[in-house]
Design an enzyme around this catalytic site. Structure first.
Site, PDB file in Angstrom:
ATOM      1  N   ASP A 454       0.838  -1.203   0.000  1.00  0.00           N
ATOM      2  CA  ASP A 454       0.000   0.000   0.000  1.00  0.00           C
ATOM      3  C   ASP A 454       0.876   1.258   0.000  1.00  0.00           C
ATOM      4  O   ASP A 454       2.080   1.197   0.282  1.00  0.00           O
ATOM      5  CB  ASP A 454      -0.887  -0.059   1.255  1.00  0.00           C
ATOM      6  CG  ASP A 454      -2.155   0.786   1.141  1.00  0.00           C
ATOM      7  OD1 ASP A 454      -2.280   1.571   0.190  1.00  0.00           O
ATOM      8  OD2 ASP A 454      -3.018   0.656   2.030  1.00  0.00           O
ATOM      9  N   ASP A 523     -10.673   2.445  -3.127  1.00  0.00           N
ATOM     10  CA  ASP A 523     -11.184   2.260  -1.765  1.00  0.00           C
ATOM     11  C   ASP A 523     -12.701   2.345  -1.749  1.00  0.00           C
ATOM     12  O   ASP A 523     -13.324   2.086  -0.727  1.00  0.00           O
ATOM     13  CB  ASP A 523     -10.614   3.334  -0.832  1.00  0.00           C
ATOM     14  CG  ASP A 523      -9.256   2.923  -0.300  1.00  0.00           C
ATOM     15  OD1 ASP A 523      -8.848   1.774  -0.528  1.00  0.00           O
ATOM     16  OD2 ASP A 523      -8.599   3.765   0.352  1.00  0.00           O
TER      17      ASP A 523
HETATM   18  C1  DGJ Z   1      -5.764   2.044   1.932  1.00  0.00           C
HETATM   19  C2  DGJ Z   1      -6.190   0.802   1.195  1.00  0.00           C
HETATM   20  O1  DGJ Z   1      -6.682   1.122  -0.065  1.00  0.00           O
HETATM   21  C3  DGJ Z   1      -7.205   0.069   2.049  1.00  0.00           C
HETATM   22  O2  DGJ Z   1      -7.691  -1.049   1.358  1.00  0.00           O
HETATM   23  C4  DGJ Z   1      -6.557  -0.331   3.340  1.00  0.00           C
HETATM   24  O3  DGJ Z   1      -5.516  -1.238   3.075  1.00  0.00           O
HETATM   25  C5  DGJ Z   1      -6.023   0.908   4.056  1.00  0.00           C
HETATM   26  N1  DGJ Z   1      -5.189   1.691   3.190  1.00  0.00           N
HETATM   27  C6  DGJ Z   1      -5.250   0.511   5.277  1.00  0.00           C
HETATM   28  O4  DGJ Z   1      -4.641   1.581   5.884  1.00  0.00           O
END
Ligand code: DGJ
Length: 697
Positions: A454, A523
């Site tokens: 991430d 997200d």
């Molecule tokens: C952003 C990601 O897109 C989410 O799926 C998740 O992993 C969060 N970060 C965790 O902080």
């Protein structure tokens, strides 16, 4: 043979297209043709030097050069711009006159054209590679400083793509923002330059590195020129119409705030830009790109991704051994094959402003390390995956306390924290070494088959105190650092599958796909919004890399079946809080997972046809067809709309005309030709969806 030179004309041939340029009498590379195949060089127009129209419109200004330097009377968007201090003159020179020097045929499909500046010993190698089966051309550039002077490279693009002259194109691209990525845009391209770009050090949520130009094309018809850049840092796509109606697209590293120092003998090599032509509309363009990615770029080609469960939206930072085992048990019961623990598991990660950088299990949440959880997951018959955010550090972390000088910032200036975090400077070799070492230890200690990588903020205050060259090289060297760390880990742990995520779809590009087999594209996991996000993503990325979870977002309004059907058109994942799912929902989920396992080979290996677009009405439909046409699956969704007639006519694609097919829900067996020409009716209520299998009999 794909390329050859005869009278200094160069041809790149693919199965259905031809790309041609020549060296004109001025010694400049001049674009000649890009479009449907012309098998013989005799059919290619010869280069002509434009006439001088006035002192304001000299020939060079009007020449469609394949690659041009900033200099002389060339006022179009330049491909290369450099400056160099000449001590003998006591001045800085900013002029470049690139002329043909030599051509080398590297192999049947690869050509290198070397250009040189007339007075200054700078060599520019233009690399061209034809990918015949995919009707794609790949281009990249390397610049070598052959002089004793130090050169500052202020702009270098990977390719300038020149389209047929004197036409009026529409420019297609994608804009977006966090949780709203990959939204298609169409606009007429007129005189001047339209730029889409990233200035954020990642590929960005805000524009995607994809372009397409057409005059009268649709999803499955018409001429489209299209392309992308295989790069995961700052990039730009400049679409230009010149004063003389020449349309061209320059693609490469973003020149914004950028500079690259080349000492004597040094070489800078750009990432590859890919582009193609098709007469078959946007659908054909996407299928060419999908096939290329699937068969040439991905690290683990052709794999079937396991159905995964991800804990993020269920437990957020509140993870511990007991809560995760409880979720894992429920996930396994519905047929999930990979359990992924997201953010929150590592040292001191209680909230989002602490812990990043200290990649060891939090002793309070996991008193026995991750071993207990992993063996429970394994006992349930699943593999285990883990979330990491390698590039980040919280000021409240042991890593930051030990190495405050590793973060990107300017000394004595305030620095912006976003989500309470700072960015480690991955251009620095010591940072790269730390990350490789720390992550390798985790992967060696635990049985981890999957990592979600991430990256949750964009860059700010881009200072690099210890830079060996120009500090603005950070833009390029940071991304090279990401590739170096990821590449080394992938080399040491070849079976691990990686997912690229940057707060959703902030790092989705062909560059990262050399390391990551999957992309977390947004997200936003609400199924209705997801329809257009997924449609946009598939313009240049295959569904085989598109991770999509079923979550509780929108659950009050959108039925679970609909939410599943949307996620099942990519790599199916589940991310809802299973502790809150009713028995009937858990049963439906298990049925959907079982169904998905019977169709996922089509999503990974089939051809995608976007039958009905969410941009154009309440009904969306997409079809995945086996390459041999023996079977297909159609996803149909209807979003909420008052008073819409509930029937959609679905006209499938890609079937074999003279084979007979059965279509789920239709009481007739007809030929492929029949189904493709007359279609079939599907009745849907609001927020209803259907998965329809088509099978040859
Ligand atoms: C952003 C990601 O897109 C989410 O799926 C998740 O992993 C969060 N970060 C965790 O902080």
């Amino acid at each position: 043979m794909s390329t050859f030179d005869q009278n200094q004309t160069y041809l790149l041939q693919t199965d259905h297209t031809t790309y041609a340029f020549a060296v004109n009498a001025d010694g400049r590379t001049q674009h000649l043709y890009w479009g449907p195949k012309i098998a013989d060089a005799a059919g290619i127009p010869s280069p002509v030097i434009p006439t001088e129209r006035s002192s304001f419109d000299m020939p060079h200004h009007q020449t469609p050069e394949e690659y041009s330097g900033y200099g002389g009377v060339n006022y179009t968007d330049p491909s290369l711009k450099i400056s160099f201090g000449d001590p003998s003159l006591g001045t800085t020179v900013r002029d470049l006159d690139l002329r043909f020097f030599e051509a080398s045929q590297i192999d049947d499909h690869t050509l290198r054209i070397t250009l040189r500046d007339q007075l200054f010993t700078l060599s520019v190698d233009l690399h061209y590679r034809a990918h015949p089966k995919y009707d794609l051309i790949e281009r990249w550039v390397s610049i070598r400083n052959d002089s004793d002077l130090e050169i500052q490279v202020e702009r270098v693009v990977s390719a300038r793509w020149i389209l047929p002259i004197e036409r009026r194109y529409d420019f297609h691209h994608m804009h977006g923002r966090h949780a709203e990525e990959f939204q298609r845009v169409q606009e007429p391209l007129t005189y001047g330059i339209k730029r889409i770009e990233s200035k954020r050090v990642t590929t960005s949520h805000h524009h995607a590195p994809w372009w397409a130009l057409e005059e009268a094309a649709g999803e499955e018809f018409g001429e489209v020129w299209f392309g992308t850049l295989a790069w995961s840092g700052n990039w730009m796509i400049n679409a230009e119409v010149t004063d003389y109606d020449s349309t061209r697209v320059s693609v490469g590293w973003n020149d914004w705030d950028s500079a690259y120092k080349l000492k004597k003998g040094a070489v800078a090599t750009t990432p590859s830009a890919f582009a193609g032509y098709t007469g078959g509309g946007f659908g054909a363009a996407s299928r060419q790109m999908h096939a290329y990615v699937n068969e040439n770029i991905l690290p683990h080609k052709g794999i079937t991704h396991p159905v995964l469960y991800n804990s993020w939206e269920a437990t957020y930072f509140d993870v511990d051994e007991t809560s995760q085992i409880e979720l894992a048990k429920k996930a396994a019961a519905m047929g999930v094959e990979l359990f992924v623990m997201d953010d929150g598991w590592f040292h001191n990660r209680v909230v989002d402003n602490a812990g990043l950088g200290d990649w060891r299990p939090d002793a309070k949440k996991f008193p026995n390390g991750l071993g207990g959880l992993i063996s429970a997951v394994k006992k349930f018959g699943m593999d285990f995956g883990l979330w990491l955010e390698p590039e980040m550090v919280n000021p409240d972390s042991d890593l930051y306390r030990a190495h405050p000088d590793w973060v990107i910032s300017f000394p004595n200036r305030p620095r912006t924290e976003a989500r309470g975090q700072l960015i480690l400077n991955l251009a620095m070799s010591e940072v790269q070494a730390y990350l490789v070492d720390t992550i390798a230890k985790l992967l060696a200690e635990y049985d981890i088959s999957f990592i979600k990588w991430d990256m949750n903020r964009n860059i700010s205050e881009p200072g690099w105190q210890t830079s060996p060259g120009d500090a603005r090289e950070l833009w390029v060297r940071y991304t090279e650092g990401v590739y170096a760390v990821w590449g080394e880990l992938a080399r040491r742990f070849p079976t691990v599958i990686w997912q690229s995520c940057s707060g959703g779809g902030g790092r989705a590009d062909w560059g990262i796909l050399r390391y990551a087999d999957q992309v977390w594209i947004s997200d936003n996991t609400e199924a209705v919004s997801r329809l257009s996000i997924q449609e946009g993503f598939t313009q240049f990325m295959p569904a085989s890399v598109m991770e999509a979870w079923v979550t509780d977002w929108g659950a009050a309004k959108v039925p679970l079946g609909f939410r599943f059907d949307v996620s099942m058109s990519g790599i199916l994942g589940i991310g809802g809080n299973l502790n809150h799912w009713r028995e009937d929902e858990l049963t439906l989920a298990a049925e959907k997972v079982a169904l998905y396992k019977t169709i996922r080979h089509l999503i990974v290996g089939g051809d995608l046809y976007r039958l009905l677009s969410p941009r154009e009405g309440a009904i969306t439909a997409a079809q995945y067809t086996a390459k041999d046409g023996s079977e297909a699956v159609v996803f149909v969704y209807r979003v909420f709309q008052i008073d819409l007639k509930p029937v959609a006519i679905i006209t499938p694609r890609g079937l074999v005309a003279d084979r007979m097919y059965r279509v789920d829900g239709q009481n007739q067996i007809r030929s492929g030709e029949g189904w493709m020409n007359s279609g079939f009716r599907v009745t849907l209520g609001n927020l209803e969806s259907k998965i329809i299998k088509i099978e040859a009999v």
